[in-house]
Motif scaffolding. Structure first.
Motif, PDB file in Angstrom:
ATOM      1  N   ARG A 145      10.718   1.636   1.753  1.00 45.67           N
ATOM      2  CA  ARG A 145      10.378   1.273   3.136  1.00 45.67           C
ATOM      3  C   ARG A 145      11.399   1.913   4.075  1.00 45.67           C
ATOM      4  O   ARG A 145      12.595   1.905   3.803  1.00 45.67           O
ATOM      5  CB  ARG A 145      10.412  -0.262   3.255  1.00 45.67           C
ATOM      6  N   ARG A 146      10.891   2.466   5.167  1.00 48.18           N
ATOM      7  CA  ARG A 146      11.781   3.097   6.139  1.00 48.18           C
ATOM      8  C   ARG A 146      12.627   2.059   6.868  1.00 48.18           C
ATOM      9  O   ARG A 146      12.130   0.980   7.188  1.00 48.18           O
ATOM     10  CB  ARG A 146      10.942   3.844   7.174  1.00 48.18           C
ATOM     11  N   THR A 147      13.884   2.412   7.124  1.00 50.52           N
ATOM     12  CA  THR A 147      14.750   1.563   7.966  1.00 50.52           C
ATOM     13  C   THR A 147      15.288   2.449   9.091  1.00 50.52           C
ATOM     14  O   THR A 147      14.957   3.645   9.146  1.00 50.52           O
ATOM     15  CB  THR A 147      15.941   1.005   7.161  1.00 50.52           C
ATOM     16  N   ASP A 148      16.139   1.896   9.932  1.00 50.70           N
ATOM     17  CA  ASP A 148      16.693   2.693  11.031  1.00 50.70           C
ATOM     18  C   ASP A 148      17.514   3.873  10.515  1.00 50.70           C
ATOM     19  O   ASP A 148      17.488   4.963  11.067  1.00 50.70           O
ATOM     20  CB  ASP A 148      17.603   1.812  11.915  1.00 50.70           C
ATOM     21  N   SER A 149      18.222   3.619   9.393  1.00 51.95           N
ATOM     22  CA  SER A 149      19.145   4.662   8.929  1.00 51.95           C
ATOM     23  C   SER A 149      18.622   5.434   7.720  1.00 51.95           C
ATOM     24  O   SER A 149      19.277   6.358   7.258  1.00 51.95           O
ATOM     25  CB  SER A 149      20.484   4.018   8.577  1.00 51.95           C
ATOM     26  N   GLY A 150      17.497   5.048   7.173  1.00 54.54           N
ATOM     27  CA  GLY A 150      17.008   5.741   5.981  1.00 54.54           C
ATOM     28  C   GLY A 150      15.891   4.973   5.313  1.00 54.54           C
ATOM     29  O   GLY A 150      14.844   4.738   5.909  1.00 54.54           O
ATOM     30  N   TRP A 151      16.175   4.535   4.048  1.00 57.07           N
ATOM     31  CA  TRP A 151      15.140   3.891   3.260  1.00 57.07           C
ATOM     32  C   TRP A 151      15.723   2.715   2.482  1.00 57.07           C
ATOM     33  O   TRP A 151      16.904   2.711   2.151  1.00 57.07           O
ATOM     34  CB  TRP A 151      14.547   4.888   2.258  1.00 57.07           C
ATOM     35  N   VAL A 152      14.862   1.766   2.139  1.00 62.48           N
ATOM     36  CA  VAL A 152      15.271   0.716   1.215  1.00 62.48           C
ATOM     37  C   VAL A 152      14.217   0.638   0.106  1.00 62.48           C
ATOM     38  O   VAL A 152      13.012   0.667   0.366  1.00 62.48           O
ATOM     39  CB  VAL A 152      15.504  -0.632   1.953  1.00 62.48           C
ATOM     40  N   ILE A 153      14.725   0.600  -1.134  1.00 61.86           N
ATOM     41  CA  ILE A 153      13.836   0.700  -2.306  1.00 61.86           C
ATOM     42  C   ILE A 153      13.853  -0.602  -3.100  1.00 61.86           C
ATOM     43  O   ILE A 153      14.911  -1.176  -3.360  1.00 61.86           O
ATOM     44  CB  ILE A 153      14.281   1.865  -3.234  1.00 61.86           C
ATOM     45  N   ASN A 154      12.659  -1.036  -3.500  1.00 60.17           N
ATOM     46  CA  ASN A 154      12.512  -2.212  -4.369  1.00 60.17           C
ATOM     47  C   ASN A 154      11.541  -1.895  -5.491  1.00 60.17           C
ATOM     48  O   ASN A 154      10.491  -1.293  -5.254  1.00 60.17           O
ATOM     49  CB  ASN A 154      11.964  -3.402  -3.565  1.00 60.17           C
ATOM     50  N   GLY A 155      11.911  -2.317  -6.710  1.00 56.02           N
ATOM     51  CA  GLY A 155      10.991  -2.090  -7.821  1.00 56.02           C
ATOM     52  C   GLY A 155      11.718  -2.125  -9.150  1.00 56.02           C
ATOM     53  O   GLY A 155      12.849  -2.635  -9.255  1.00 56.02           O
ATOM     54  N   ALA A 156      11.053  -1.594 -10.173  1.00 54.79           N
ATOM     55  CA  ALA A 156      11.642  -1.597 -11.517  1.00 54.79           C
ATOM     56  C   ALA A 156      11.223  -0.328 -12.256  1.00 54.79           C
ATOM     57  O   ALA A 156      10.125   0.183 -12.062  1.00 54.79           O
ATOM     58  CB  ALA A 156      11.166  -2.825 -12.278  1.00 54.79           C
TER      59      ALA A 156
END
Ligand code: COS
Length: 387
Positions: free
Chosen positions: A143-154
Motif C-alpha cells: 500500500r502506498r504511503t506518503d514516503s513509499g510503501w507498506v507491505i503486509n503478507g506472508a
C-alpha cells in the motif's frame, strides 16, 4: 557450424570447479546434511571462487561469465551438493539477474557487489502459503504511503530466507489489475516487521536454509521498487528464466554424479564371483543413466547458448528444466538400485542425491507447469486460463 567443444577457458573453469567441489564440498555436504547445518563458511568459500553472481559483469563485482560457462560451474557444484548449488542458483539467477535486468544504476551499485562477494545473501519472495504455481495470484499487499510503501503478507518455502539481508518481495498493489498490479520490492531484512522462521524436517536439501516469512507493516522507501509498479510479474518470470536454467544445470551434475558413483561401485562390488559391472542388467542401468545425463546436458547447453546469443529462450529453458530434473530423479533412483543396500545409507552420495533431487521437479515451476509452458508455445493455446 555446430560446436560441442568447450573453449580452453571453459575447460579450465570446469576443472577448477570440479576440484573445488571434490576437495572442499563433498565431505562437508554429508556432514551438513546429517546436521541440518547451513554452512555459511562454505558459502563464503564459494563466494571467494566467484561463483555467487557468476553472470554479473565485473564492474559490479561479478565474474562476468557467459551462461554456458555459468551452467558448467553449476553442474559441478550440483554434483557435490544440491544445498550449496541452491545458494548459487538463488543468489545468482533469482536475485542478481533481477537486479541486473530491472535495477536502476544506483540499485545495482548498492547491492550487486555485496551479493557477488557473499557479504550479503539474497532471497526471492514469490511463493506464498496459498500461492505456488499460480504465481500471479499474490496475497501479499503493498500500500502506498506518503514516503513509499507498506507491505503486509506472508511468504513460504523461501531458500536463504533466514540468512538473507536482501529480499525480493513480490506484492499486489491493486488486486483489480491482476498480474499487472504486481510490484517487486527490494526489502532489507533488518526492517521492522520482516520476520523469517526456519523450516525443518525437509526430505532433502537439509544443508540449505529454508524459511517462511511474515511481513507485518514492513516499510519500504520509493527507491526500493525494482522496476515499475505493474512490472512485478515480469520481474519474477525473467528471474525464473535464469533460475530454471540453473536448477537444470545442477541436475545435470546430479546425473553425472550418479553415473560416476555407480560405475565406481559396480566395478568394485563382486557377486557370483565377478564384479557386478560385468552383468548385462547392471550395464543397462549404467547406460540408461549415461544417456539421460548426456541428453539433459545438451538441452542445458542449448538453453545457455540461446541466452548468450540474446535469443528468446523461455520455452527451451522450460524444456531443459523439465528434462534435466526428471532425468536426475530417475538417475538417483537407478543409482540406488546399482548400489543395493549400500545405496540406502549415506556412505555413498547417491542416498543424498535421491532425497535432494526430489524438490527439483517442484521448485521454480513444477514439471506440470513446464509442460504447460511448452504446450502453450506449441499450440498458442493457454491451458491455464478457462476459455
Ligand atoms: N519473461 C518476461 N515476461 C514474461 C515471461 C518471461 N519469461 N513470461 C511471461 N511474461 C509476461 C507476459 O509477456 C505477460 O505480459 P503482459 O502482461 O504484458 O501480457 C505477463 O508476463 C503474463 O504472462 P502469462 O500470460 O504467461 O502469465 P500466466 O499467468 O499465463 O503465467 C505461468 C502462468 C504458469 C507461466 C506462471 O504463473 C508460472 O511460471 N508459474 C510457476 C511459478 C513458479 O515457477 N513458482 C516457483 C517460485 S520460485 S521457487
Amino acid at each position: 557450424m555446430m560446436d560441442f567443444e568447450l573453449t580452453d577457458e571453459q575447460s579450465l573453469i570446469r576443472e577448477t570447479a570440479r576440484s573445488f567441489t571434490d576437495n572442499e564440498i563433498v565431505e562437508r555436504a554429508r556432514q551438513n546434511d546429517r546436521n541440518e547445518h547451513f554452512d555459511t563458511e562454505l558459502v563464503s568459500m564459494i563466494a571467494d571462487q566467484g561463483y555467487l553472481g557468476a553472470i554479473v559483469p565485473r564492474e559490479y563485482g561479478g565474474a562476468g561469465l557467459d551462461y554456458v560457462t555459468y551452467g558448467i560451474v553449476v553442474e559441478e557444484i550440483g554434483r557435490g551438493c544440491s544445498a550449496m548449488r541452491t545458494v548459487i542458483s538463488v543468489q545468482t539467477s533469482l536475485v542478481c539477474s533481477a537486479l541486473l535486468r530491472w535495477g536502476t544504476e544506483e540499485q545495482k551499485q548498492r547491492y550487486l557487489p555485496k551479493l557477488c562477494s557473499g557479504e550479503w545473501l539474497g532471497c526471492f519472495g514469490l511463493t506464498e502459503p496459498d500461492t505456488g504455481s499460480d504465481a500471479a495470484n499474490q496475497r501479499t499487499r503493498a500500500r502506498r504511503t506518503d514516503s513509499g510503501w507498506v507491505i503486509n503478507g506472508a511468504k513460504m518455502w523461501i531458500s536463504l530466507g533466514n540468512h538473507a539481508k536482501l529480499a525480493l518481495i513480490f506484492a499486489q498493489t491493486d488486486p483489480e489489475k491482476g498480474h499487472r498490479g504486481l510490484a517487486c520490492f527490494l526489502v532489507e531484512t533488518d526492517q521492522p516487521g520482516f520476520q523469517p522462521q526456519e523450516i525443518h524436517h525437509k526430505m532433502g536439501l537439509r544443508g540449505s536454509d529454508t524459511a517462511s516469512i511474515s511481513l507485518d507493516d514492513v516499510e519500504v522507501a520509493e527507491d526500493q521498487l525494482l522496476g515499475e509498479v505493474g512490472d512485478g510479474f515480469k520481474v519474477a518470470m525473467s528471474s525464473l528464466d535464469s533460475g530454471r536454467y540453473s536448477v537444470a544445470a545442477g541436475c545435470v551434475g546430479i546425473c553425472q554424479g550418479c553415473v560416476e558413483a555407480s560405475v565406481r561401485y559396480a566395478k568394485e562390488r563382486e557377486q557370483f564371483g565377478r564384479p557386478i559391472a560385468s552383468f548385462q542388467l547392471v550395464q543397462a542401468m549404467l547406460a540408461d543413466m549415461a544417456v539421460e545425463t548426456d541428453a539433459a546436458r545438451m538441452l542445458v547447453w542449448r538453453a545457455g547458448y540461446l541466452k548468450d546469443a540474446g535469443k528468446p529462450n523461455s520455452t527451451e529453458t522450460s524444456i531443459a528444466k523439465l528434462y534435466a530434473t526428471e532425468a536426475a530423479v530417475k538417475c538417483a533412483n537407478t543409482a540406488i538400485q546399482v548400489h543395493g543396500g549400500s545405496g540406502y545409507v549415506d556412505d555413498h552420495p547417491v542416498e543424498r542425491y535421491f532425497r535432494d533431487v526430489r524438490v527439483t521437479t517442484l521448485y521454480e515451476g513444477t514439471s506440470q507447469i513446464q509442460k504447460l509452458i511448452i504446450g502453450r508455445a506449441l499450440t498458442g493455446i493457454n491451458a491455464l486460463v478457462p476459455s
